[in-house]
Design a protein around this motif. Structure first.
Motif, PDB file in Angstrom:
ATOM      1  N   VAL A 184       0.859  -1.172   0.000  1.00  0.00           N
ATOM      2  CA  VAL A 184       0.000   0.000   0.000  1.00  0.00           C
ATOM      3  C   VAL A 184       0.902   1.231   0.000  1.00  0.00           C
ATOM      4  CG1 VAL A 184      -1.771   1.286   1.243  1.00  0.00           C
ATOM      5  CG2 VAL A 184      -1.791  -1.218   1.275  1.00  0.00           C
ATOM      6  N   VAL A 185       0.717   2.108  -0.967  1.00  0.00           N
ATOM      7  CA  VAL A 185       1.523   3.325  -1.059  1.00  0.00           C
ATOM      8  C   VAL A 185       0.939   4.376  -0.109  1.00  0.00           C
ATOM      9  CG1 VAL A 185       2.371   5.152  -2.562  1.00  0.00           C
ATOM     10  CG2 VAL A 185       2.141   2.823  -3.452  1.00  0.00           C
ATOM     11  N   LEU A 186       1.714   4.774   0.890  1.00  0.00           N
ATOM     12  CA  LEU A 186       1.258   5.763   1.858  1.00  0.00           C
ATOM     13  C   LEU A 186       1.538   7.181   1.385  1.00  0.00           C
ATOM     14  CD1 LEU A 186       2.506   4.102   5.173  1.00  0.00           C
ATOM     15  CD2 LEU A 186       0.220   3.979   4.163  1.00  0.00           C
ATOM     16  N   GLU A 187       2.679   7.374   0.761  1.00  0.00           N
ATOM     17  CA  GLU A 187       3.048   8.701   0.287  1.00  0.00           C
ATOM     18  C   GLU A 187       4.232   8.570  -0.647  1.00  0.00           C
ATOM     19  OE1 GLU A 187       3.182  12.106   3.100  1.00  0.00           O
ATOM     20  OE2 GLU A 187       5.238  12.434   2.396  1.00  0.00           O
ATOM     21  N   VAL A 188       4.294   9.457  -1.641  1.00  0.00           N
ATOM     22  CA  VAL A 188       5.456   9.549  -2.513  1.00  0.00           C
ATOM     23  C   VAL A 188       5.876  11.009  -2.516  1.00  0.00           C
ATOM     24  CG1 VAL A 188       6.379   9.186  -4.829  1.00  0.00           C
ATOM     25  CG2 VAL A 188       4.654   7.626  -3.919  1.00  0.00           C
TER      26      VAL A 188
ATOM     27  N   ARG B 174      10.453  14.007   0.956  1.00  0.00           N
ATOM     28  CA  ARG B 174      10.788  13.799   2.374  1.00  0.00           C
ATOM     29  C   ARG B 174      10.720  12.335   2.775  1.00  0.00           C
ATOM     30  NH1 ARG B 174       6.839  13.808   6.885  1.00  0.00           N
ATOM     31  NH2 ARG B 174       4.881  13.052   6.045  1.00  0.00           N
ATOM     32  N   ALA B 175       9.754  11.601   2.230  1.00  0.00           N
ATOM     33  CA  ALA B 175       9.554  10.212   2.656  1.00  0.00           C
ATOM     34  C   ALA B 175       9.967   9.209   1.599  1.00  0.00           C
ATOM     35  CB  ALA B 175       8.083   9.997   3.018  1.00  0.00           C
ATOM     36  N   GLY B 176      10.255   9.671   0.389  1.00  0.00           N
ATOM     37  CA  GLY B 176      10.516   8.736  -0.694  1.00  0.00           C
ATOM     38  C   GLY B 176       9.226   8.061  -1.111  1.00  0.00           C
ATOM     39  N   MET B 177       9.319   6.842  -1.589  1.00  0.00           N
ATOM     40  CA  MET B 177       8.109   6.065  -1.855  1.00  0.00           C
ATOM     41  C   MET B 177       7.830   5.232  -0.610  1.00  0.00           C
ATOM     42  SD  MET B 177       7.027   3.667  -5.054  1.00  0.00           S
ATOM     43  CE  MET B 177       5.264   3.493  -5.417  1.00  0.00           C
ATOM     44  N   ALA B 178       7.005   5.770   0.248  1.00  0.00           N
ATOM     45  CA  ALA B 178       6.705   5.112   1.512  1.00  0.00           C
ATOM     46  C   ALA B 178       5.595   4.096   1.303  1.00  0.00           C
ATOM     47  CB  ALA B 178       6.292   6.138   2.565  1.00  0.00           C
ATOM     48  N   VAL B 179       5.892   2.848   1.559  1.00  0.00           N
ATOM     49  CA  VAL B 179       4.917   1.774   1.374  1.00  0.00           C
ATOM     50  C   VAL B 179       4.780   0.982   2.658  1.00  0.00           C
ATOM     51  CG1 VAL B 179       5.324   1.570  -1.111  1.00  0.00           C
ATOM     52  CG2 VAL B 179       6.684   0.185   0.484  1.00  0.00           C
ATOM     53  N   THR B 180       3.636   0.368   2.820  1.00  0.00           N
ATOM     54  CA  THR B 180       3.418  -0.566   3.918  1.00  0.00           C
ATOM     55  C   THR B 180       2.809  -1.827   3.334  1.00  0.00           C
ATOM     56  OG1 THR B 180       2.443  -0.834   6.129  1.00  0.00           O
ATOM     57  CG2 THR B 180       1.079   0.252   4.458  1.00  0.00           C
ATOM     58  N   ALA B 181       3.053  -2.942   3.977  1.00  0.00           N
ATOM     59  CA  ALA B 181       2.591  -4.224   3.452  1.00  0.00           C
ATOM     60  C   ALA B 181       1.145  -4.486   3.844  1.00  0.00           C
ATOM     61  CB  ALA B 181       3.474  -5.356   3.954  1.00  0.00           C
ATOM     62  N   ALA B 182       0.344  -4.901   2.880  1.00  0.00           N
ATOM     63  CA  ALA B 182      -1.011  -5.362   3.184  1.00  0.00           C
ATOM     64  C   ALA B 182      -0.926  -6.684   3.938  1.00  0.00           C
ATOM     65  CB  ALA B 182      -1.816  -5.533   1.896  1.00  0.00           C
ATOM     66  N   GLU B 183      -2.024  -7.057   4.567  1.00  0.00           N
ATOM     67  CA  GLU B 183      -2.006  -8.244   5.424  1.00  0.00           C
ATOM     68  C   GLU B 183      -1.613  -9.506   4.680  1.00  0.00           C
ATOM     69  OE1 GLU B 183      -4.886 -10.449   8.733  1.00  0.00           O
ATOM     70  OE2 GLU B 183      -5.582  -8.702   7.618  1.00  0.00           O
ATOM     71  N   ASP B 184      -1.986  -9.615   3.394  1.00  0.00           N
ATOM     72  CA  ASP B 184      -1.697 -10.822   2.638  1.00  0.00           C
ATOM     73  C   ASP B 184      -0.423 -10.719   1.814  1.00  0.00           C
ATOM     74  OD1 ASP B 184      -2.634  -8.933   0.912  1.00  0.00           O
ATOM     75  OD2 ASP B 184      -4.022 -10.258  -0.164  1.00  0.00           O
ATOM     76  N   SER B 185       0.379  -9.683   2.047  1.00  0.00           N
ATOM     77  CA  SER B 185       1.598  -9.491   1.271  1.00  0.00           C
ATOM     78  C   SER B 185       2.722 -10.383   1.791  1.00  0.00           C
ATOM     79  CB  SER B 185       2.043  -8.026   1.338  1.00  0.00           C
ATOM     80  OG  SER B 185       3.317  -7.856   0.755  1.00  0.00           O
TER      81      SER B 185
ATOM     82  N   LEU C  16       3.970   8.384   8.838  1.00  0.00           N
ATOM     83  CA  LEU C  16       2.970   7.862   7.906  1.00  0.00           C
ATOM     84  C   LEU C  16       2.422   6.527   8.386  1.00  0.00           C
ATOM     85  CD1 LEU C  16       4.800   8.712   4.566  1.00  0.00           C
ATOM     86  CD2 LEU C  16       2.720   9.799   5.431  1.00  0.00           C
ATOM     87  N   GLN C  17       3.295   5.672   8.927  1.00  0.00           N
ATOM     88  CA  GLN C  17       2.868   4.365   9.416  1.00  0.00           C
ATOM     89  C   GLN C  17       1.888   4.514  10.573  1.00  0.00           C
ATOM     90  OE1 GLN C  17       4.179   1.178   8.294  1.00  0.00           O
ATOM     91  NE2 GLN C  17       2.547   0.303   9.506  1.00  0.00           N
ATOM     92  N   VAL C  18       2.201   5.408  11.512  1.00  0.00           N
ATOM     93  CA  VAL C  18       1.327   5.601  12.671  1.00  0.00           C
ATOM     94  C   VAL C  18       0.008   6.228  12.245  1.00  0.00           C
ATOM     95  CG1 VAL C  18       1.095   6.703  14.924  1.00  0.00           C
ATOM     96  CG2 VAL C  18       3.282   5.735  14.248  1.00  0.00           C
ATOM     97  N   ARG C  19       0.051   7.155  11.295  1.00  0.00           N
ATOM     98  CA  ARG C  19      -1.194   7.711  10.774  1.00  0.00           C
ATOM     99  C   ARG C  19      -2.077   6.606  10.219  1.00  0.00           C
ATOM    100  NH1 ARG C  19       0.906  12.664   6.959  1.00  0.00           N
ATOM    101  NH2 ARG C  19       1.509  14.134   8.597  1.00  0.00           N
ATOM    102  N   ASP C  20      -1.462   5.686   9.507  1.00  0.00           N
ATOM    103  CA  ASP C  20      -2.220   4.615   8.876  1.00  0.00           C
ATOM    104  C   ASP C  20      -2.858   3.700   9.913  1.00  0.00           C
ATOM    105  OD1 ASP C  20      -2.960   3.169   6.398  1.00  0.00           O
ATOM    106  OD2 ASP C  20      -1.645   1.596   7.164  1.00  0.00           O
ATOM    107  N   MET C  21      -2.226   3.575  11.079  1.00  0.00           N
ATOM    108  CA  MET C  21      -2.702   2.654  12.106  1.00  0.00           C
ATOM    109  C   MET C  21      -3.412   3.355  13.261  1.00  0.00           C
ATOM    110  SD  MET C  21      -1.800  -0.378  11.080  1.00  0.00           S
ATOM    111  CE  MET C  21      -1.835  -1.398  12.554  1.00  0.00           C
TER     112      MET C  21
END
Length: 292
Positions: free
Chosen positions: A76-80, A83-94, A242-247
């Motif tokens: 999941v792309v959180l931000e590009v 400052r953050a680069g291409m910030a991604v987080t893994a979906a549950e099934d990734s 970004l990760q904490v915002r997402d969670m």
């Protein structure tokens, strides 16, 4: 002699201002996602990374292609951004998803420690961004210490014990019962530090658990170590924000923040609790930035 008829349809013309996607475009999009999977890499220090980020922002077809590559990998792309680069987080099934159970088992064979490792990550997140406006401010940098996180959780332990006494509830539940109250009671019984013969922190002590969480977050590009005082001092990165915002809407974090024991100057709690969480329960292995 019959005339040969070509029944193949002509290729549609590219829309004005757009070009057909080429293998080179796909390779560049995959390369950008690969940069995003290197969380410690700072865009400003890599010219190719910087150029691909610029292309993402200025070339919508390329951005859609990069998003599709990430989605195909279960990311999941959180931000590009610069400052953050291409910030991604893994979906549950990734295949890139990290699970708290696996993380905790590598640290200890004690199943109760899974609660404690998850709690350590939740506490780090709450202390790193102690007010809603801090989490919303892109320029905010949070700072935590290992000993400070442990002290915060122990303060929460006392608050939970007081709440249980007020309700007349059993203050000594079974250690395998779900919920934050059980986790914090286990934490309160655990030694804060302890030491080996060579004065190293015991891995099973609460500061040892927090230290492991901080080291993991540092290796993942979420924190940067800034010193050794108070068990280790750290600052947050854009990716962690970004990760904490997402969670931030998780039931576990909402339950933690509802206690109102985060030490901030105006006495308010940390992140705004999520709405309609009364029927939600803490997953036994919950924790940032893991999947249950």
């Amino acid at each position: 002699m019959t005339e040969h008829v070509d029944w193949s349809e002509p290729e549609p013309a590219a829309a004005p201002g757009h070009h057909a996607v080429t293998p080179a475009d796909a390779a560049d999009a995959a390369r950008l996602v690969a940069f995003g999977l290197q969380p410690k890499l700072q865009p400003a220090r890599d010219q190719e990374y910087t150029e691909l980020l610029r292309r993402y922002r200025e070339d919508p077809p390329f951005a859609r292609l990069a998003d599709a590559v990430a989605a195909g990998l279960g990311l999941v792309v959180l931000e590009v951004s610069p400052r953050a680069g291409m910030a991604v987080t893994a979906a549950e099934d990734s295949v890139f998803a990290v699970r708290m159970g696996d993380y905790a088992r590598r640290a200890s064979a004690d199943s109760a420690d899974r609660f404690l490792h998850g709690l350590a990550h939740l506490a780090v997140a709450a202390l790193a961004f102690p007010r809603p406006e801090d989490l919303a401010d892109d320029g905010y940098i949070g700072r935590i210490t290992v000993n400070g996180v442990d002290a915060f959780v122990r303060q929460a332990c006392r608050r939970l014990e007081e709440r249980a006494d007020e309700r007349g509830e059993n203050t000594d539940p079974a250690t395998d019962a779900p919920g934050l109250e059980t986790a914090w009671r286990i934490w309160a019984r655990r030694s804060a530090a302890g030491a080996t013969k060579d004065a190293r922190r015991l891995a099973g002590s609460t500061t040892g658990i927090v230290g492991k969480a901080a080291a993991f977050l540092t290796d993942s590009g979420f924190l940067q170590r800034t010193g050794d005082d108070n068990g280790g001092t750290y600052r947050t990165t854009a990716r962690y924000q970004l990760q904490v915002r997402d969670m931030a809407g998780s039931a576990a974090l909402a339950e933690l923040l509802d206690l109102g024991v985060v030490p901030v100057t105006d006495g308010t709690a940390s992140l705004l609790p999520a709405e309609n969480t009364e029927d939600l329960e803490l997953v036994a292995e919950a924790g940032l930035p893991f999947h249950s």
